[in-house]
Design a protein around this motif. Structure first.
Motif, PDB file in Angstrom:
ATOM      1  N   ALA B  82      93.931  83.841 -29.710  1.00 48.65           N
ATOM      2  CA  ALA B  82      92.784  84.483 -29.056  1.00 48.65           C
ATOM      3  C   ALA B  82      92.514  85.859 -29.641  1.00 48.65           C
ATOM      4  CB  ALA B  82      93.044  84.595 -27.559  1.00 48.65           C
ATOM      5  N   LEU B  83      91.238  86.231 -29.594  1.00 47.48           N
ATOM      6  CA  LEU B  83      90.785  87.497 -30.173  1.00 47.48           C
ATOM      7  C   LEU B  83      89.915  88.237 -29.160  1.00 47.48           C
ATOM      8  CD1 LEU B  83      89.280  88.138 -33.592  1.00 47.48           C
ATOM      9  CD2 LEU B  83      87.645  88.089 -31.750  1.00 47.48           C
ATOM     10  N   ALA B  84      90.091  89.561 -29.092  1.00 48.27           N
ATOM     11  CA  ALA B  84      89.171  90.394 -28.313  1.00 48.27           C
ATOM     12  C   ALA B  84      88.649  91.465 -29.258  1.00 48.27           C
ATOM     13  CB  ALA B  84      89.881  91.025 -27.129  1.00 48.27           C
ATOM     14  N   SER B  85      87.312  91.673 -29.266  1.00 53.33           N
ATOM     15  CA  SER B  85      86.736  92.663 -30.183  1.00 53.33           C
ATOM     16  C   SER B  85      85.889  93.660 -29.407  1.00 53.33           C
ATOM     17  CB  SER B  85      85.886  91.966 -31.254  1.00 53.33           C
ATOM     18  OG  SER B  85      84.904  91.150 -30.673  1.00 53.33           O
ATOM     19  N   MET B  86      85.872  94.899 -29.887  1.00 51.85           N
ATOM     20  CA  MET B  86      85.177  95.972 -29.162  1.00 51.85           C
ATOM     21  C   MET B  86      85.017  97.199 -30.047  1.00 51.85           C
ATOM     22  SD  MET B  86      88.496  96.634 -26.744  1.00 51.85           S
ATOM     23  CE  MET B  86      88.562  94.870 -26.439  1.00 51.85           C
ATOM     24  N   LYS B  87      84.181  98.147 -29.607  1.00 45.00           N
ATOM     25  CA  LYS B  87      84.075  99.421 -30.309  1.00 45.00           C
ATOM     26  C   LYS B  87      85.147 100.366 -29.791  1.00 45.00           C
ATOM     27  CE  LYS B  87      80.862 102.351 -29.664  1.00 45.00           C
ATOM     28  NZ  LYS B  87      79.509 102.907 -29.719  1.00 45.00           N
ATOM     29  N   GLN B  88      85.216 101.557 -30.372  1.00 45.36           N
ATOM     30  CA  GLN B  88      86.329 102.459 -30.029  1.00 45.36           C
ATOM     31  C   GLN B  88      86.420 102.761 -28.540  1.00 45.36           C
ATOM     32  OE1 GLN B  88      83.710 103.771 -31.878  1.00 45.36           O
ATOM     33  NE2 GLN B  88      83.039 105.663 -30.924  1.00 45.36           N
ATOM     34  N   ASN B  89      85.283 102.946 -27.885  1.00 45.91           N
ATOM     35  CA  ASN B  89      85.308 103.276 -26.459  1.00 45.91           C
ATOM     36  C   ASN B  89      85.919 102.148 -25.639  1.00 45.91           C
ATOM     37  OD1 ASN B  89      82.666 104.253 -27.844  1.00 45.91           O
ATOM     38  ND2 ASN B  89      83.270 105.830 -26.393  1.00 45.91           N
ATOM     39  N   GLY B  90      85.705 100.926 -26.105  1.00 50.24           N
ATOM     40  CA  GLY B  90      86.262  99.760 -25.416  1.00 50.24           C
ATOM     41  C   GLY B  90      87.779  99.821 -25.365  1.00 50.24           C
ATOM     42  N   VAL B  91      88.383 100.316 -26.458  1.00 51.97           N
ATOM     43  CA  VAL B  91      89.846 100.377 -26.497  1.00 51.97           C
ATOM     44  C   VAL B  91      90.355 101.347 -25.425  1.00 51.97           C
ATOM     45  CG1 VAL B  91      91.858 100.768 -27.956  1.00 51.97           C
ATOM     46  CG2 VAL B  91      89.777  99.823 -28.956  1.00 51.97           C
ATOM     47  N   ASN B  92      89.569 102.398 -25.154  1.00 54.47           N
ATOM     48  CA  ASN B  92      89.941 103.298 -24.055  1.00 54.47           C
ATOM     49  C   ASN B  92      89.905 102.555 -22.726  1.00 54.47           C
ATOM     50  OD1 ASN B  92      89.906 105.315 -25.983  1.00 54.47           O
ATOM     51  ND2 ASN B  92      87.848 106.012 -25.465  1.00 54.47           N
ATOM     52  N   VAL B  93      88.862 101.747 -22.553  1.00 46.81           N
ATOM     53  CA  VAL B  93      88.703 100.998 -21.302  1.00 46.81           C
ATOM     54  C   VAL B  93      89.871 100.040 -21.107  1.00 46.81           C
ATOM     55  CG1 VAL B  93      87.208  99.337 -20.099  1.00 46.81           C
ATOM     56  CG2 VAL B  93      86.178 101.218 -21.373  1.00 46.81           C
ATOM     57  N   VAL B  94      90.350  99.446 -22.196  1.00 45.61           N
ATOM     58  CA  VAL B  94      91.426  98.448 -22.133  1.00 45.61           C
ATOM     59  C   VAL B  94      92.809  99.081 -22.073  1.00 45.61           C
ATOM     60  CG1 VAL B  94      92.386  96.428 -23.311  1.00 45.61           C
ATOM     61  CG2 VAL B  94      90.020  96.991 -23.653  1.00 45.61           C
ATOM     62  N   SER B  95      92.901 100.381 -22.312  1.00 46.48           N
ATOM     63  CA  SER B  95      94.217 100.965 -22.623  1.00 46.48           C
ATOM     64  C   SER B  95      95.256 100.745 -21.528  1.00 46.48           C
ATOM     65  CB  SER B  95      94.072 102.447 -22.948  1.00 46.48           C
ATOM     66  OG  SER B  95      93.521 103.128 -21.842  1.00 46.48           O
ATOM     67  N   ASP B  96      94.856 100.725 -20.266  1.00 46.09           N
ATOM     68  CA  ASP B  96      95.857 100.528 -19.203  1.00 46.09           C
ATOM     69  C   ASP B  96      96.474  99.140 -19.311  1.00 46.09           C
ATOM     70  OD1 ASP B  96      97.428 101.176 -17.092  1.00 46.09           O
ATOM     71  OD2 ASP B  96      95.863 101.010 -15.556  1.00 46.09           O
ATOM     72  N   PHE B  97      95.602  98.145 -19.530  1.00 51.46           N
ATOM     73  CA  PHE B  97      96.130  96.782 -19.687  1.00 51.46           C
ATOM     74  C   PHE B  97      97.017  96.695 -20.926  1.00 51.46           C
ATOM     75  CE2 PHE B  97      95.605  92.390 -21.397  1.00 51.46           C
ATOM     76  CZ  PHE B  97      96.389  91.752 -20.448  1.00 51.46           C
ATOM     77  N   LEU B  98      96.569  97.322 -22.025  1.00 48.72           N
ATOM     78  CA  LEU B  98      97.334  97.270 -23.277  1.00 48.72           C
ATOM     79  C   LEU B  98      98.734  97.835 -23.099  1.00 48.72           C
ATOM     80  CD1 LEU B  98      94.726  98.410 -25.993  1.00 48.72           C
ATOM     81  CD2 LEU B  98      95.467  96.082 -25.450  1.00 48.72           C
ATOM     82  N   ALA B  99      98.787  98.957 -22.374  1.00 43.62           N
ATOM     83  CA  ALA B  99     100.080  99.630 -22.180  1.00 43.62           C
ATOM     84  C   ALA B  99     101.066  98.712 -21.471  1.00 43.62           C
ATOM     85  CB  ALA B  99      99.880 100.921 -21.404  1.00 43.62           C
ATOM     86  N   ASN B 100     100.561  97.840 -20.621  1.00 45.38           N
ATOM     87  CA  ASN B 100     101.420  96.889 -19.927  1.00 45.38           C
ATOM     88  C   ASN B 100     101.661  95.633 -20.741  1.00 45.38           C
ATOM     89  OD1 ASN B 100     101.991  97.860 -16.969  1.00 45.38           O
ATOM     90  ND2 ASN B 100      99.921  98.519 -17.495  1.00 45.38           N
ATOM     91  N   LEU B 101     100.624  95.198 -21.439  1.00 42.50           N
ATOM     92  CA  LEU B 101     100.723  93.977 -22.245  1.00 42.50           C
ATOM     93  C   LEU B 101     101.775  94.112 -23.341  1.00 42.50           C
ATOM     94  CD1 LEU B 101      99.457  91.132 -22.945  1.00 42.50           C
ATOM     95  CD2 LEU B 101      98.003  92.361 -24.556  1.00 42.50           C
ATOM     96  N   VAL B 102     101.804  95.272 -23.995  1.00 44.22           N
ATOM     97  CA  VAL B 102     102.754  95.418 -25.102  1.00 44.22           C
ATOM     98  C   VAL B 102     104.192  95.396 -24.595  1.00 44.22           C
ATOM     99  CG1 VAL B 102     101.207  96.603 -26.704  1.00 44.22           C
ATOM    100  CG2 VAL B 102     102.527  97.955 -25.090  1.00 44.22           C
ATOM    101  N   ILE B 103     104.385  95.926 -23.417  1.00 41.37           N
ATOM    102  CA  ILE B 103     105.741  95.907 -22.843  1.00 41.37           C
ATOM    103  C   ILE B 103     106.119  94.475 -22.454  1.00 41.37           C
ATOM    104  CG2 ILE B 103     107.091  96.642 -20.828  1.00 41.37           C
ATOM    105  CD1 ILE B 103     106.765  99.008 -22.556  1.00 41.37           C
ATOM    106  N   ALA B 104     105.164  93.736 -21.908  1.00 40.49           N
ATOM    107  CA  ALA B 104     105.450  92.370 -21.463  1.00 40.49           C
ATOM    108  C   ALA B 104     105.528  91.405 -22.640  1.00 40.49           C
ATOM    109  CB  ALA B 104     104.364  91.922 -20.487  1.00 40.49           C
ATOM    110  N   GLY B 105     104.660  91.595 -23.640  1.00 43.57           N
ATOM    111  CA  GLY B 105     104.608  90.667 -24.772  1.00 43.57           C
ATOM    112  C   GLY B 105     103.530  89.629 -24.568  1.00 43.57           C
TER     113      GLY B 105
END
Lengths: 205, 645
Positions: B82-105
């Motif tokens: 699966a792929l998710a694509s976005m502009k730079q601001n989108g990565v800010n919006v996702v950052s909370d989920f990312l911070a948890n996702l990377v820890i979980a795998g």
């Protein structure tokens, strides 16, 4: 496939005009024809902020050797296809040099700065003189006028593509562009081919 | 011209970087893609969605980037790439989920995040580098330097994500994303995919042991092992290479589109024998052994990269850890001010930096020619400012807002948001909008302003947002305003499309990314269900829109909603003929004698209205006018006439 030698590598073409005129469409058609011939092509476009009415440019860089960046360095354009005269001069100011050749549609489009009274559109005759003076060779192609005679100003694009090919400044001939025009305008191919041939005729006069 | 699903391996196609990325994802065998539109990323989903059905994959425009990333993670958990694509601001919006996702795998299916940055903020509210986010959150990061690499790296990244069990990120920039170049195609996979969330085995990455929850800190340690694995792969990656002499006067270290600029610059200066270029494709974790091997190529090192000094700092950090007797090169880059720490780069800026370090003089063209070109252009190249399109409903909305605020007379404030209507910060929208931050911030800021009554604050507050922005991030701010009784009016500029980024559908349009009809989420029903007063206006009816806004401001109380409903003219114009034929009656227009000071051409600024200098009156440019007829209501003489077309 043998790829024709270029007069200069990279060959740098700028297509310029006003947003909504169709410069992306022209760069796509030319670019695809060049890739089919085996060249490495890089195209940089104005996107996003180029809403209708803004200045737009496509930098097309053609090489047999390497994939160049999407920006032509200052003073390094070889050919300018100008869809609007002021925009042509704007490009020459930054990218022109004594060897540059220009193909121009002399039909002006006024900006809101001009209609709003903050800026003046220059005298057209003087503007065209300046462009000629700064070019090693100039072809003036009344594309909008001819397109209107054909029924719609939209055909100016195919006329200008024809002029670009007819002028012989690109390593492309009619045969390499025709199939791309077919793919691009499957429904209006007849009218666009007529416009394309008109463009060739106009530069050969 | 080829679409990204063309089944012609080995052929060379002219693709924009975004199409190359989408093609790479297809070649990797993705099954799921989700995105929210944002320049310069939109064409990744824009090219995947139309061919998704045919290719047997699923593609969606999500309500926002966070949901897009979470949805893609869901697919990964069930074994689908699966792929998710976005502009730079989108990565800010996702950052909370990312911070948890990377820890979980991630799950069994490779999961890739594509971030398209916009150096110089050509189409953005901010300029921001997302590479530090990858470092900050421990995400393996790559960046393509060519269109070919955009495809090849994307494909390869899915393998890496699966081999390491962690989310991987590809950063692209405008001049790769939106530029076109040759891309040689690979094979398209033809195997059927089966999704199954195996709750025992597939969660091996989510939790390293299967029998009990593992403390987060331990999982963090586990993440570092995954990063070590990624670094090991990066050390031998074909996306990193050196071009130049064995011993160079100057070594450039670069990545992304700056690789192309560096190459152009070295060629323009004819310094191929003296300047070497170390091009990095895998940026984080830094392939330290590979970089160290090339550090001795020169005693002078120049970092060429856009926005943040990311490579510059990473390499300096690495050099600080080398044995004390290692050679210490002199570093040039953003710290030394040879390269700007803001804005886009281009070949000329790199030429300038190299010329300055190597003490070369560079003349781009004949000096006399340059003088002449400058002289001819001085007064002959008028500006072309951005404006709303002819017939744009936003121009009418801001005209009504402007007049309502004036009539109210309490110095009302308009907070802004992200979309075409951001142009209302300038003359196009009569300078009505005062703030512009991130998606949804206009209504959030209005919440604060609307609660200042106890401090004597009496200015009306209007928050404007678009329809897509409303769904993306404005709803929580509206609920907050209703719950906390904040005094503001949310003005939704509903033009039935995500217009700025290319008319993508959203939950209010009744259409999915893949072109299927779907349920329409009614914004007025939603707002009313929250208890808000909702008024629906046609902005082309200037008088009634102005009166409604004025009355709502006078009423005060908690958050209210005014929906300005008119389809985007660029969408309408493709389907229908103009509703009116508009002309200026030269007998009624009395020009400068009117006293209106050319209200229609000078202030209203519709490109369809022009000032005829010769006769000193306004006229309609029939090629540009779309026949909306709004200007007929602004002329004090009633000189602009509309007739049914």
């Amino acid at each position: 496939m043998t790829i024709k030698q270029l007069v200069k590598d990279p060959l740098n073409l700028i297509i310029t005009g006003v947003g909504g005129q169709g410069n992306v469409m022209i760069s796509l058609i030319i670019g695809n024809a060049l890739v089919k011939e085996g060249y490495l092509v890089t195209i940089g476009e104005t996107y996003g902020a180029s809403q209708r009415g803004g200045p737009v440019m496509s930098h097309v860089r053609i090489s047999r050797e390497t994939q160049y960046s999407p920006f032509i360095p200052d003073g390094h354009a070889d050919i300018i296809l100008g869809m609007e005269p002021v925009e042509t001069l704007r490009m020459m100011r930054q990218f022109g040099n004594p060897a540059i050749v220009t193909i121009i549609n002399p039909r002006p489009i006024y900006s809101i700065d001009v209609t709003g009274g903050q800026a003046e559109y220059p005298d057209l005759d003087k503007l065209m003189e300046a462009i000629k003076e700064l070019s090693a060779k100039t072809w003036i192609v009344n594309a909008t006028e001819e397109a209107q005679k054909m029924g719609s100003p939209i055909f100016a694009n195919s006329i200008l593509i024809g002029a670009l090919i007819g002028s012989g400044v690109l390593p492309l001939d009619e045969k390499s562009v025709e199939p791309i025009l077919q793919e691009t305008f499957p429904k209006e191919i007849e009218a666009n081919m007529k416009a394309f041939n008109k463009g060739i005729e106009l530069v050969k006069q | 011209m080829a679409t990204i699903d063309i089944d012609a391996p080995g052929t060379s196609q002219l693709f924009i970087g975004n199409e190359a990325i989408a093609r790479g994802a297809l070649e990797a065998g993705i099954g799921f893609a989700a995105s929210y539109p944002g320049t310069p990323s939109s064409e990744i989903m824009g090219s995947l969605a139309p061919i998704a059905k045919k290719m047997g994959i699923y593609a969606e425009w999500s309500i926002n980037e966070k949901v897009a990333m979470e949805a893609a993670a869901g697919a990964s958990f069930a074994g689908i790439r699966a792929l998710a694509s976005m502009k730079q601001n989108g990565v800010n919006v996702v950052s909370d989920f990312l911070a948890n996702l990377v820890i979980a795998g991630i799950g069994k299916g490779g999961l890739v995040l594509i971030s398209c940055d916009d150096p110089s903020a050509i189409s953005s509210s901010n300029e921001q580098d997302t590479r530090p986010i990858a470092k900050w959150l421990d995400i393996p990061l790559v960046e393509p330097g060519t269109f070919q690499e955009a495809k090849d790296m994307t494909k390869w990244l899915f393998d890496l994500a699966e081999k390491t069990g962690t989310l991987c990120m590809l950063r692209s920039v405008t001049r790769i994303a939106h530029a076109r170049g040759n891309v040689k195609l690979g094979e398209l996979p033809k195997k059927e995919q089966k999704a199954y969330f195996d709750q025992i085995h597939d969660l091996r990455n989510v939790m390293p042991t299967t029998f009990m929850p593992v403390p987060s800190a331990l999982r963090h340690a586990f993440l570092h092992l995954k990063l070590d694995k990624a670094q090991e792969k990066f050390e031998s990656s074909p996306f990193n290479y050196y071009v130049g002499p064995d011993k160079a006067d100057l070594l450039i270290i670069t990545c992304g589109s700056c690789w192309l600029y560096s190459q152009d610059a070295v060629k323009a200066l004819k310094l191929e024998d003296k300047v070497g270029i170390l091009k990095l494709g895998t940026l984080w974790p830094l392939p330290e052994k590979f970089v160290e091997k090339h550090l001795n190529k020169s005693r002078k090192i120049l970092f060429v990269e856009e926005i943040d000094p990311f490579l510059e700092r990473s390499v300096m950090e690495m050099v600080a850890n080398l044995p004390a007797d290692s050679p210490r090169p002199t570093f040039y880059g953003k710290r030394s001010k040879h390269i700007n720490a803001y804005g886009e780069l281009n070949p000329d800026l790199v030429i300038k930096a190299i010329a300055s370090i190597t003490s070369i003089t560079y003349q781009p063209r004949d000096v006399e020619y340059g003088k002449k070109a400058e002289e001819f252009s001085k007064s002959s190249v008028p500006e072309r400012s951005m404006t709303f399109c002819a017939g744009c409903p936003h121009r009418a909305t801001f005209w009504a807002i402007k007049n309502a605020l004036k009539l109210d007379g309490r110095d009302g404030i308009v907070t802004g948001d992200i979309g075409c209507y951001s142009l209302a910060l300038g003359p196009a929208g009569f300078f009505q909008v005062r703030t512009m931050h991130c998606m949804g911030a206009g209504a959030g800021i209005a919440n604060g302003l609307g609660k200042l009554g106890q401090f004597g604050f009496n200015q009306p507050v209007l928050a404007v947002c678009g329809d897509s922005t409303f769904f993306h991030a404005t709803i929580p701010a509206l609920i907050n305003g209703i719950y906390n009784q904040s005094n503001f009016i949310l003005v939704i500029l509903d033009n039935n499309a995500t217009a700025m980024t290319g008319f993508q559908p959203h939950p209010g349009t009744g259409m999915t990314a893949m072109g299927e009809p779907t349920k329409v989420v009614s914004m007025e029903a939603l707002c009313r269900s929250l208890g808000a007063r909702v008024e629906i206006c046609d902005p082309f009816d200037l008088e009634s829109t102005t009166a409604t806004l004025l009355e709502m401001m006078a009423e005060g109380g908690g958050a209210k909603v005014a929906i300005m409903r008119r389809e985007c003219e660029l969408v309408r114009g493709k389907k229908e003929k103009p509703p009116y034929k508009v002309h200026v009656d030269p007998d009624k227009c009395i020009g400068e004698a009117c006293g209106c000071d050319r209200l229609c051409t000078r202030v209203f600024l519709c490109p369809g209205l022009v000032w005829d200098k010769k006769v000193g009156k306004s006229k309609i440019d029939e090629v540009i006018c779309t026949g909306c007829g709004v200007c007929t209501d602004i002329c004090p003489q009633g000189a602009i006439i509309k007739e049914a077309a």
